[in-house]
Design an enzyme around this catalytic site. Structure first.
Site, PDB file in Angstrom:
ATOM      1  N   GLU A  49     -64.093  17.870 -24.336  1.00 20.44           N
ATOM      2  CA  GLU A  49     -64.944  17.487 -23.213  1.00 20.44           C
ATOM      3  C   GLU A  49     -66.415  17.343 -23.607  1.00 20.44           C
ATOM      4  O   GLU A  49     -66.886  18.039 -24.490  1.00 20.44           O
ATOM      5  CB  GLU A  49     -64.833  18.564 -22.119  1.00 20.44           C
ATOM      6  CG  GLU A  49     -63.385  18.918 -21.796  1.00 20.44           C
ATOM      7  CD  GLU A  49     -63.259  20.183 -20.959  1.00 20.44           C
ATOM      8  OE1 GLU A  49     -64.184  20.493 -20.184  1.00 20.44           O
ATOM      9  OE2 GLU A  49     -62.236  20.870 -21.085  1.00 20.44           O
ATOM     10  N   ARG A  78     -65.013  15.649  -8.275  1.00 24.52           N
ATOM     11  CA  ARG A  78     -63.630  15.239  -8.556  1.00 24.52           C
ATOM     12  C   ARG A  78     -62.737  15.257  -7.324  1.00 24.52           C
ATOM     13  O   ARG A  78     -61.580  14.845  -7.412  1.00 24.52           O
ATOM     14  CB  ARG A  78     -63.031  16.095  -9.685  1.00 24.52           C
ATOM     15  CG  ARG A  78     -62.882  17.567  -9.360  1.00 24.52           C
ATOM     16  CD  ARG A  78     -62.234  18.327 -10.529  1.00 24.52           C
ATOM     17  NE  ARG A  78     -62.055  19.751 -10.213  1.00 24.52           N
ATOM     18  CZ  ARG A  78     -61.284  20.575 -10.897  1.00 24.52           C
ATOM     19  NH1 ARG A  78     -60.608  20.144 -11.939  1.00 24.52           N
ATOM     20  NH2 ARG A  78     -61.182  21.852 -10.557  1.00 24.52           N
ATOM     21  N   HIS A 105     -64.262  15.807 -18.397  1.00 19.29           N
ATOM     22  CA  HIS A 105     -63.246  16.797 -18.802  1.00 19.29           C
ATOM     23  C   HIS A 105     -62.001  16.086 -19.341  1.00 19.29           C
ATOM     24  O   HIS A 105     -60.912  16.138 -18.744  1.00 19.29           O
ATOM     25  CB  HIS A 105     -62.911  17.624 -17.553  1.00 19.29           C
ATOM     26  CG  HIS A 105     -62.150  18.889 -17.758  1.00 19.29           C
ATOM     27  ND1 HIS A 105     -60.920  18.945 -18.355  1.00 19.29           N
ATOM     28  CD2 HIS A 105     -62.433  20.163 -17.403  1.00 19.29           C
ATOM     29  CE1 HIS A 105     -60.485  20.191 -18.356  1.00 19.29           C
ATOM     30  NE2 HIS A 105     -61.393  20.955 -17.773  1.00 19.29           N
TER      31      HIS A 105
END
Ligand code: TA6
Length: 288
Positions: free
Chosen positions: A264, A96, A165
């Site tokens: 998630e 990320r 997520h």
């Protein structure tokens, strides 16, 4: 004003105000925004409907820190780095916080398809010494679909944990109930196993790893029903920091917890999921 380059009839490439590469999709079904920093879906909204994803009004787009909201990709670990990787590395891994490569964009009858990838580099090997190819296929159509594929391009076993997520946008916690999570869950707040009986109400801080979710997780938010359909997962995480914790999160307003709920698609098995050399594994989520 940032330059805008059309890639297809429905997808263009531009930049955030802070200079992060940004894909904008606007097709017959929906609008979406995806930044190449983190291969991060920031928004998805079907025409005539409320946004499906929550994005923090204090999200930081500096190309260094992870972005709060949308769909962060947690990979190749979930939460704090495990002992097998070495303690003290970035929370939720590095996927990320890396800039991904845009491999392809195409328009189809069922939506726009975006293909992104990340390969091991000096930067990733400093944190995790493995050869890999990570791919993300995003379909922006009447539903939003993500497929994150981990390919082991090395000669030894690759072991990973991860998550798509997703931060869902909700109207208000008191009008939300979640079903389809199954019964057993690990409560990260108490550190103990517990059991879900009936629909989950969102009325407190929660950080739970549901171990046996059903095929479809249903989030009722007043008159709206959001469905989350995961694949390749071994669990589903539900997270809301509630007031006591959102006040501690710098990139989230103190009342941010009132409009978000994370549901998630996760691989949380304690020892990690093993991908043999030349093999691959896909973790998926569909939100509709
Ligand atoms: O998915 C839930 C969780 O792992 C929580 O424990 C909470 O810390 C959250 O993710 C956010 O993590 P982040 O590193 O993005 O602040």
């Amino acid at each position: 004003m940032s330059a805008v380059r059309s890639l297809t009839q429905h997808v263009s490439l531009t930049q955030t105000d802070s200079g992060l590469p940004l894909l904008k999709v606007d097709n017959a079904f929906a609008r979406a925004e995806i930044t190449l920093f983190g291969a991060h879906v920031l928004s998805y909204q079907r025409h005539g409907e409320a946004p499906l994803l929550w994005l923090s009004d204090k999200a930081i787009f500096d190309g260094v820190q992870p972005i709060r909201g949308g769909i962060p990709l947690c990979w190749p670990w979930f939460g704090p780095s495990p002992a097998r990787v070495g303690l003290g590395k970035p929370s939720h891994g590095f996927a990320r916080i890396c800039t991904w490569t845009l491999d392809g964009v195409s328009d189809h009858v069922d939506g726009s398809l975006i293909h992104l990838s990340l390969k091991d580099s000096e930067q990733t090997r400093a944190l995790w010494d493995h050869a890999f190819e990570l791919e993300l296929d995003i379909l922006v159509g009447k539903e939003l679909s993500l497929v994150m594929t981990t390919r082991n391009t090395g000669t030894t076993e690759l072991v990973y944990n991860g998550a798509l997520h997703t931060y869902l946008q909700i109207g208000a916690p008191e009008q939300v109930t979640v079903t389809g999570l199954g019964e057993p869950y690990f409560d990260k707040l108490s550190g103990a196993m517990a059991s879900q009986h009936g629909p989950l109400a969102v009325d407190r801080a929660m950080d739970r790893i549901y171990q046996a979710p059903e095929a479809v997780i249903k989030v009722r938010d007043g008159d709206r029903m959001i469905e989350v359909i995961n694949g390749g997962h071994d669990s589903a995480v539900v997270w809301n920091p509630w007031i006591e914790n959102s006040a501690k999160i710098v990139d989230m307003s103190d009342d941010g917890y009132l409009t978000m709920l994370c549901v998630e698609s996760t691989v949380t098995v304690a020892d990690g999921l093993v991908v043999a050399p030349d093999e691959e594994h896909s973790l998926t989520t569909v939100i509709r």
